[in-house]
Design a protein around this motif. Structure first.
Motif, PDB file in Angstrom:
ATOM      1  N   ASP A 156      -8.593   7.346  -0.467  1.00  0.00           N
ATOM      2  CA  ASP A 156      -8.976   6.023  -0.696  1.00  0.00           C
ATOM      3  C   ASP A 156      -7.994   4.751  -0.944  1.00  0.00           C
ATOM      4  O   ASP A 156      -8.159   3.626  -0.883  1.00  0.00           O
ATOM      5  CB  ASP A 156      -9.907   5.571  -2.159  1.00  0.00           C
ATOM      6  CG  ASP A 156     -11.168   6.537  -2.339  1.00  0.00           C
ATOM      7  OD1 ASP A 156     -11.844   6.894  -0.678  1.00  0.00           O
ATOM      8  OD2 ASP A 156     -11.520   7.157  -2.962  1.00  0.00           O
ATOM      9  N   LEU A 157      -6.812   5.238  -0.173  1.00  0.00           N
ATOM     10  CA  LEU A 157      -6.103   4.071  -0.153  1.00  0.00           C
ATOM     11  C   LEU A 157      -6.386   2.742   0.713  1.00  0.00           C
ATOM     12  O   LEU A 157      -6.538   1.465   0.396  1.00  0.00           O
ATOM     13  CB  LEU A 157      -4.514   4.448   0.029  1.00  0.00           C
ATOM     14  CG  LEU A 157      -3.325   3.251   0.321  1.00  0.00           C
ATOM     15  CD1 LEU A 157      -2.849   3.138  -1.391  1.00  0.00           C
ATOM     16  CD2 LEU A 157      -2.198   4.529   0.315  1.00  0.00           C
ATOM     17  N   ASP A 158      -6.576   3.050   1.829  1.00  0.00           N
ATOM     18  CA  ASP A 158      -7.105   1.781   2.755  1.00  0.00           C
ATOM     19  C   ASP A 158      -8.147   1.092   2.671  1.00  0.00           C
ATOM     20  O   ASP A 158      -8.027   0.054   2.625  1.00  0.00           O
ATOM     21  CB  ASP A 158      -6.828   2.543   4.269  1.00  0.00           C
ATOM     22  CG  ASP A 158      -6.240   3.072   4.193  1.00  0.00           C
ATOM     23  OD1 ASP A 158      -4.938   2.921   4.027  1.00  0.00           O
ATOM     24  OD2 ASP A 158      -5.626   4.246   6.056  1.00  0.00           O
ATOM     25  N   ALA A 159      -8.928   1.062   2.263  1.00  0.00           N
ATOM     26  CA  ALA A 159     -10.272   1.086   1.164  1.00  0.00           C
ATOM     27  C   ALA A 159     -10.139   0.355  -0.087  1.00  0.00           C
ATOM     28  O   ALA A 159     -10.403  -1.167  -0.089  1.00  0.00           O
ATOM     29  CB  ALA A 159     -11.558   2.008   1.135  1.00  0.00           C
ATOM     30  N   ALA A 160      -9.387   0.695  -0.842  1.00  0.00           N
ATOM     31  CA  ALA A 160      -8.512  -0.339  -1.789  1.00  0.00           C
ATOM     32  C   ALA A 160      -7.605  -1.578  -1.214  1.00  0.00           C
ATOM     33  O   ALA A 160      -7.930  -2.496  -2.482  1.00  0.00           O
ATOM     34  CB  ALA A 160      -7.806   0.937  -2.629  1.00  0.00           C
ATOM     35  N   ALA A 214       0.918  -0.967   0.117  1.00  0.00           N
ATOM     36  CA  ALA A 214       0.362  -0.284   0.256  1.00  0.00           C
ATOM     37  C   ALA A 214       0.646   1.002   0.229  1.00  0.00           C
ATOM     38  O   ALA A 214       0.945   1.914   0.883  1.00  0.00           O
ATOM     39  CB  ALA A 214      -0.748   0.049   1.040  1.00  0.00           C
ATOM     40  N   VAL A 215       1.143   2.112  -0.888  1.00  0.00           N
ATOM     41  CA  VAL A 215       2.377   2.578  -1.259  1.00  0.00           C
ATOM     42  C   VAL A 215       1.595   4.672  -1.570  1.00  0.00           C
ATOM     43  O   VAL A 215       1.028   4.158  -1.874  1.00  0.00           O
ATOM     44  CB  VAL A 215       2.987   3.033  -2.645  1.00  0.00           C
ATOM     45  CG1 VAL A 215       4.423   3.682  -3.073  1.00  0.00           C
ATOM     46  CG2 VAL A 215       2.985   0.790  -2.890  1.00  0.00           C
ATOM     47  N   GLN A 216       2.105   4.632  -0.428  1.00  0.00           N
ATOM     48  CA  GLN A 216       1.231   6.716  -1.238  1.00  0.00           C
ATOM     49  C   GLN A 216       2.904   7.382  -0.546  1.00  0.00           C
ATOM     50  O   GLN A 216       3.356   6.732   0.336  1.00  0.00           O
ATOM     51  CB  GLN A 216       0.782   7.495   0.578  1.00  0.00           C
ATOM     52  CG  GLN A 216       1.167   7.617   1.565  1.00  0.00           C
ATOM     53  CD  GLN A 216       2.024   6.057   2.648  1.00  0.00           C
ATOM     54  OE1 GLN A 216       1.542   4.762   2.150  1.00  0.00           O
ATOM     55  NE2 GLN A 216       2.107   5.890   3.919  1.00  0.00           N
ATOM     56  N   GLY A 217       2.750   8.575  -0.930  1.00  0.00           N
ATOM     57  CA  GLY A 217       4.144   9.530  -1.604  1.00  0.00           C
ATOM     58  C   GLY A 217       5.474   8.797  -2.031  1.00  0.00           C
ATOM     59  O   GLY A 217       5.373   7.646  -2.654  1.00  0.00           O
ATOM     60  N   HIS A 218       6.151   8.992  -1.127  1.00  0.00           N
ATOM     61  CA  HIS A 218       7.847   8.429  -1.580  1.00  0.00           C
ATOM     62  C   HIS A 218       8.403   6.664  -1.245  1.00  0.00           C
ATOM     63  O   HIS A 218       7.586   6.380  -0.785  1.00  0.00           O
ATOM     64  CB  HIS A 218       8.529   9.358  -1.203  1.00  0.00           C
ATOM     65  CG  HIS A 218       8.835  10.741  -1.270  1.00  0.00           C
ATOM     66  ND1 HIS A 218       8.419  11.506  -0.938  1.00  0.00           N
ATOM     67  CD2 HIS A 218       9.117  10.870  -2.874  1.00  0.00           C
ATOM     68  CE1 HIS A 218       8.413  12.745  -1.531  1.00  0.00           C
ATOM     69  NE2 HIS A 218       9.412  12.815  -2.929  1.00  0.00           N
ATOM     70  N   ALA A 219       8.133   6.575  -2.438  1.00  0.00           N
ATOM     71  CA  ALA A 219       8.870   4.607  -2.112  1.00  0.00           C
ATOM     72  C   ALA A 219       9.827   5.170  -3.499  1.00  0.00           C
ATOM     73  O   ALA A 219       9.783   4.712  -4.934  1.00  0.00           O
ATOM     74  CB  ALA A 219       8.107   3.642  -2.771  1.00  0.00           C
TER      75      ALA A 219
END
Length: 252
Positions: A194-198, A110-115
């Motif tokens: 919506d990241l967590d829900a997805a 589950a990727v948000q922001g920088h990776a």
């Protein structure tokens, strides 16, 4: 780092939001240890980062030796080792990532922001990637004079092809969520809110499938690149035979 368990779902969380979840060798040791703590009924592993970033990559203060790390992974520590010992130490680091390839698990990043760097490779270690629309991916090791060495290069080539993977690695450029989706690096891109829900929806869809069938399917697809068409067809036949016998209770 934290490992949480909710029935058949385990969640690995990077918990250094103040430094954008920058990683250390000690964290890679912890990741490897998590793989030994999973019970046999875990089917899905979700990997995520606290705060506004998934992971900004290697913690350079540790790598440079400014902050001694029990993981023994500073550049100076590694350089003082024999070539064989250095390679063995890096293999231990890689093991913190490669257990996410296990055939009995489906892993989801589950990727948000920088990776970035090690963060990108951690996302690549997972079978599936759900990206927030603010995600920024980069294989930035080249900017430090290094190579990606946490088992991310083959996954990258498998996903985007040799030429694109080479360009991504030798330039170290940033890839936004739209391009990541176009290149096949993302399974789905959603608004940050919506990241967590997805991730929950994807996890539920995986769990809805027969576990043994899911394990066989992962093995078939994971090995397909190394098999000839004839060998892949044989693998399909053998897997289906096992499923039919299991479902019907057939015995020799």
């Amino acid at each position: 780092m934290r490992l949480d368990r909710d029935g058949p779902v385990a969640t690995v969380t990077l918990c250094r939001p103040d430094v954008l979840n920058a990683q250390t060798p000690a964290m890679w040791e912890t990741l490897r240890e998590f793989s030994r703590q999973l019970s046999g009924d875990v089917r899905v592993v979700v990997v995520r980062g606290e705060g506004r970033a998934f992971s900004a990559g290697l913690d350079l203060s540790v790598a440079g030796g400014a902050d001694p790390d029990p993981g023994g992974g500073s550049f100076a520590d590694l350089a003082r080792m024999s070539p064989e010992a250095c390679a063995d130490r890096i293999a231990e680091f890689q093991a913190g990532f490669t257990w996410l390839h296990r055939p009995d698990l489906i892993s989801v990043a589950a990727v948000q922001g920088h990776a970035i760097g090690a963060g990108f490779q951690l996302a690549l270690a997972c079978d599936l990637r759900v990206l927030a629309d603010d995600a920024k991916l980069s294989m930035a090791e080249v900017t430090l004079g290094l190579v990606p060495d946490l088992a991310g290069t083959k996954r990258l080539v498998d996903l985007v092809g040799y030429a694109r993977a080479l360009e991504i690695c030798v330039t170290g450029r940033r890839i936004d969520a739209v391009e990541a989706d176009r290149l096949g690096l993302a399974n789905v891109v959603v608004p940050r809110a919506d990241l967590d829900a997805a991730v929950r929806d994807l996890t539920a869809a995986i769990l809805a499938g027969n576990r043994d069938a899911v394990v066989e399917i992962k093995a078939l697809l994971a090995g397909a690149g190394g098999r000839s068409p004839v060998d892949q067809q044989r693998a399909e036949r053998e897997a289906q035979t096992r499923r039919l016998r299991d479902l019907t209770g057939a015995t020799d």
